[in-house]
Design an enzyme around this catalytic site. Structure first.
Site, mmCIF file in Angstrom:
data_model
loop_
_atom_site.group_PDB
_atom_site.id
_atom_site.type_symbol
_atom_site.label_atom_id
_atom_site.label_comp_id
_atom_site.label_asym_id
_atom_site.label_seq_id
_atom_site.Cartn_x
_atom_site.Cartn_y
_atom_site.Cartn_z
ATOM 1 N N PHE A 127 30.760 -53.412 19.692
ATOM 2 C CA PHE A 127 30.089 -54.297 18.696
ATOM 3 C C PHE A 127 31.265 -55.101 17.677
ATOM 4 O O PHE A 127 32.263 -54.280 17.590
ATOM 5 C CB PHE A 127 29.088 -53.695 18.028
ATOM 6 C CG PHE A 127 28.330 -54.850 16.931
ATOM 7 C CD1 PHE A 127 27.789 -55.810 17.378
ATOM 8 C CD2 PHE A 127 28.661 -54.565 15.353
ATOM 9 C CE1 PHE A 127 27.149 -56.825 16.788
ATOM 10 C CE2 PHE A 127 28.000 -55.858 14.733
ATOM 11 C CZ PHE A 127 27.306 -56.730 15.416
ATOM 12 N N ASP A 128 30.967 -56.111 17.269
ATOM 13 C CA ASP A 128 32.107 -56.778 16.755
ATOM 14 C C ASP A 128 32.655 -56.424 15.571
ATOM 15 O O ASP A 128 33.929 -56.027 15.201
ATOM 16 C CB ASP A 128 31.969 -58.406 16.348
ATOM 17 C CG ASP A 128 30.640 -58.621 15.659
ATOM 18 O OD1 ASP A 128 30.005 -57.921 14.974
ATOM 19 O OD2 ASP A 128 30.421 -60.049 15.631
ATOM 20 N N LYS A 132 18.565 -50.996 11.863
ATOM 21 C CA LYS A 132 18.217 -51.486 13.229
ATOM 22 C C LYS A 132 16.857 -50.293 13.250
ATOM 23 O O LYS A 132 15.929 -50.193 12.894
ATOM 24 C CB LYS A 132 18.896 -51.515 14.330
ATOM 25 C CG LYS A 132 20.004 -52.709 14.052
ATOM 26 C CD LYS A 132 21.107 -52.459 13.423
ATOM 27 C CE LYS A 132 22.136 -53.574 13.689
ATOM 28 N NZ LYS A 132 23.163 -53.485 12.704
ATOM 29 N N ALA A 168 23.221 -47.440 16.603
ATOM 30 C CA ALA A 168 22.594 -48.478 15.928
ATOM 31 C C ALA A 168 20.888 -48.534 16.675
ATOM 32 O O ALA A 168 19.872 -48.703 15.954
ATOM 33 C CB ALA A 168 23.118 -49.582 16.001
ATOM 34 N N ASP A 186 27.655 -45.092 19.096
ATOM 35 C CA ASP A 186 27.558 -46.071 18.330
ATOM 36 C C ASP A 186 26.009 -46.283 18.231
ATOM 37 O O ASP A 186 25.424 -46.664 19.616
ATOM 38 C CB ASP A 186 27.944 -47.473 18.582
ATOM 39 C CG ASP A 186 27.562 -48.573 17.676
ATOM 40 O OD1 ASP A 186 26.428 -48.198 16.956
ATOM 41 O OD2 ASP A 186 28.093 -49.673 17.406
ATOM 42 N N HIS A 245 33.274 -66.841 13.458
ATOM 43 C CA HIS A 245 31.842 -67.785 13.775
ATOM 44 C C HIS A 245 30.839 -67.250 12.417
ATOM 45 O O HIS A 245 29.956 -68.213 12.222
ATOM 46 C CB HIS A 245 30.978 -66.811 14.864
ATOM 47 C CG HIS A 245 30.984 -65.253 14.708
ATOM 48 N ND1 HIS A 245 32.010 -64.554 14.999
ATOM 49 C CD2 HIS A 245 29.981 -64.561 14.418
ATOM 50 C CE1 HIS A 245 31.540 -63.380 14.905
ATOM 51 N NE2 HIS A 245 30.432 -63.199 14.664
ATOM 52 N N TYR A 250 22.724 -38.528 -9.621
ATOM 53 C CA TYR A 250 24.179 -38.757 -9.061
ATOM 54 C C TYR A 250 24.549 -37.627 -7.869
ATOM 55 O O TYR A 250 24.987 -37.912 -6.827
ATOM 56 C CB TYR A 250 25.391 -38.528 -10.282
ATOM 57 C CG TYR A 250 26.622 -39.213 -9.557
ATOM 58 C CD1 TYR A 250 27.143 -40.421 -9.742
ATOM 59 C CD2 TYR A 250 27.614 -38.327 -8.927
ATOM 60 C CE1 TYR A 250 28.070 -40.844 -9.403
ATOM 61 C CE2 TYR A 250 28.630 -38.663 -8.567
ATOM 62 C CZ TYR A 250 29.025 -39.759 -8.673
ATOM 63 O OH TYR A 250 30.314 -40.590 -8.318
HETATM 64 N N1 F0G Z 1 26.953 -51.286 15.979
HETATM 65 C C1 F0G Z 1 26.275 -52.030 16.609
HETATM 66 C C2 F0G Z 1 25.729 -52.006 18.004
HETATM 67 C C3 F0G Z 1 25.519 -53.186 15.812
HETATM 68 O O1 F0G Z 1 24.747 -54.122 16.452
HETATM 69 C C4 F0G Z 1 25.942 -53.429 14.580
HETATM 70 C C5 F0G Z 1 25.426 -54.607 13.714
HETATM 71 C C6 F0G Z 1 26.930 -52.490 13.895
HETATM 72 C C7 F0G Z 1 27.428 -51.404 14.740
HETATM 73 C C8 F0G Z 1 27.324 -52.542 12.395
HETATM 74 O O2 F0G Z 1 26.261 -52.357 11.648
HETATM 75 O O3 F0G Z 1 25.670 -54.342 10.501
HETATM 76 O O4 F0G Z 1 25.083 -52.024 9.482
HETATM 77 O O5 F0G Z 1 27.317 -52.769 9.284
HETATM 78 N N2 F0G Z 1 24.665 -55.375 14.223
HETATM 79 C C9 F0G Z 1 23.933 -56.432 13.797
HETATM 80 C C10 F0G Z 1 23.570 -57.409 14.790
HETATM 81 C C11 F0G Z 1 24.799 -57.263 12.503
HETATM 82 O O6 F0G Z 1 23.126 -58.583 14.056
HETATM 83 O O7 F0G Z 1 23.315 -57.194 15.707
HETATM 84 P P1 F0G Z 1 25.997 -52.898 10.104
#
Ligand code: F0G
Length: 460
Positions: A124-125, A258, A217, A215, A450, A72
């Site tokens: 990102f969304d 990613k 990713a 960000d 979507h 833990y």
């Molecule tokens: N930031 C970016 C640039 C992303 O592309 C994503 C996720 C996230 C943050 C959020 O990360 O999914 O681990 O919570 N992108 C995926 C995509 C879902 O299909 O581009 P997460």
């Protein structure tokens, strides 16, 4: 035409994928209400919906899974992860979390509140969702080059520096809770940000005392592009470029699904701000779990430690980004219009050009995805007007600047012949694009519709 670079790995385990008939796909997409997210993966032959969490782990990562320490508190797997992560990012505090959006949830409520704004080269969304949840507003400020899909520019993901300055003057620095630099710029076509642009943005953020959040990713891909395309960077080790990139940020959020080459995981990091570190720790415990596991199992932490190191390897990056470039070049050769040059994790087909007869409110990029699924069982997704929700004030469909259909390449998963097949099927879709008239929404949620919306083909 890019030469296909032989993969720096061989296959040790395989997963069967199913080829279906046209009639089976017609039935499957109808049952899914023409929503790509509602398709069963067993009805998909080549799944390019995302590169997130769909990567193939290495034998070393699987070994780390078996060696995971599930204590833990203070597990060995946590220590392994921290050793690798601190070495890469060089931040005082790095916290594991269950995925990228969890990192956003730990950080953004500490930087933003009602009446403030967040400026980004493109949120990102989920990032935009977490900003909005704090009551703040999002403003995207990407370089105008991103909207020109045809002409070459090395760093189409860049922040529009002149516009950023204008926005700061317009809103006042005290109202801007953070500047978010997304590397690579997913929503603008997986396009990279130059080190010079990141440094300039960093200088502006410091001048106005606005925190800069990275960000991260797809940070490793971005560093590779800097090495490949930015003058003066060509002889530097990727790791040194990464250090310079992160030196500009005050904090970072990271989806390890990613460039971390894992199926689940994330990180949030703070360079040195003690209050921010304290604030995040206080949020992690109730939302994600104790600090040394942060929503993940010990085996996940071990796999991420391995994935971080492998994802930064230049030989791997050359092969992975080479796959994207190869697929992009095959598409151009066959007359399929794509965002050029290709970026990191995906090709983005310009659906305004591929389906010019379909207006934005009948979703050309979504239509192209459905058409390609029918043609070859390939799944991609809309990055255009369909993923924009309705205007909350007027209820009208918002219009995206770009109508892109995104086809992602999961890491270490598909081979050259799969990519050839994708390009050929895209070219076949182009030949019969007139047969498709677009879609209309039958049922939708208010936010991020979507994922769950039901659609039907539009008949004029
Ligand atoms: N930031 C970016 C640039 C992303 O592309 C994503 C996720 C996230 C943050 C959020 O990360 O999914 O681990 O919570 N992108 C995926 C995509 C879902 O299909 O581009 P997460």
């Amino acid at each position: 035409m890019a030469k296909y670079i032989p993969e720096p790995y061989r296959i040790k385990m395989v997963e069967a994928i199913r080829q279906t008939s046209y009639e089976e796909r017609e039935e499957a997409i109808k049952t899914a209400d023409y929503n790509m997210f509602s398709l069963a993966s067993s009805d998909v032959y080549i799944d390019m919906l995302t590169d997130s969490g769909t990567n193939a782990m290495s034998d070393r990562q699987w070994a780390a899974v078996m060696m995971g320490d599930e204590s833990y508190a203070g597990s060995r797997s946590y220590e392994q992860l921290m050793e690798v992560a601190h070495d890469i990012f060089n931040y005082q505090y790095i916290q594991p979390v269950h995925q990228g959006r969890a990192a956003e949830n730990m950080l953004f409520p500490l930087l933003l509140k009602e009446g403030m704004i967040s400026i980004s080269n493109f949120h990102f969304d989920t990032t935009s969702g977490h900003v909005l949840l704090t009551g703040a507003k999002v403003v995207n400020c990407v370089s105008p080059e991103a909207a020109d899909t045809e002409n070459y520019a090395p760093f189409k993901g860049n922040m529009d520096i002149a516009r950023l300055r204008e926005l700061i003057a317009e809103y006042g620095a005290e109202k801007i809770g953070c500047i978010v630099m997304t590397i690579t710029n997913n929503s603008a076509g997986g396009q990279p940000v130059s080190l010079a642009n990141l440094q300039e943005t960093g200088a502006i953020a410091r001048e106005h005392k606005i925190p800069l959040v990275i960000d991260a990713a797809r940070y490793a891909e971005n560093a590779f592009f800097i090495k490949e395309r930015e003058t003066g960077q060509e002889d530097r080790p990727i790791k040194d470029i990464v250090r310079d990139m992160f030196a500009e940020g005050d904090a970072f959020t990271f989806s390890a699904k990613k460039d971390g080459i894992v199926n689940m995981g994330g990180l949030v990091g703070v360079r040195e701000d003690a209050d921010l570190i304290k604030g995040i720790k206080a949020r992690v415990v109730p939302y994600e779990g104790f600090l040394t596991y942060g929503g993940l199992t010990g085996r996940d932490l071990g796999a991420m430690a391995g994935g971080l190191a492998e994802g930064l390897d230049e030989i791997f990056l050359r092969s992975y980004i080479g796959q994207t470039q190869y697929l992009g070049d095959r598409c151009l050769e066959l007359g399929v219009p794509i965002q050029y040059p290709t970026g990191g994790h995906a090709i983005f087909v310009d659906a305004k050009k591929a389906m010019p007869h379909i207006p934005y409110y009948h979703f050309p990029a979504h239509t192209l995805c459905v058409a390609l699924y029918l043609e070859g069982g390939i799944r991609g997704c809309d990055i255009g007007s369909f993923i924009l929700d309705l205007d909350p004030q007027t209820g009208e469909q918002l219009e995206a600047a770009l109508e892109l259909s995104r086809f992602c390449i999961p890491r270490r998963t598909y081979t050259q012949s799969h990519l050839d097949y994708v390009a050929e099927k895209l070219a076949d879709v182009m030949k019969r694009s007139e047969e498709f008239q677009g879609f209309e929404v039958v049922e939708q949620a208010k936010v991020l519709r979507h994922f769950t919306a039901r659609l039907k083909p539009y008949t004029p």
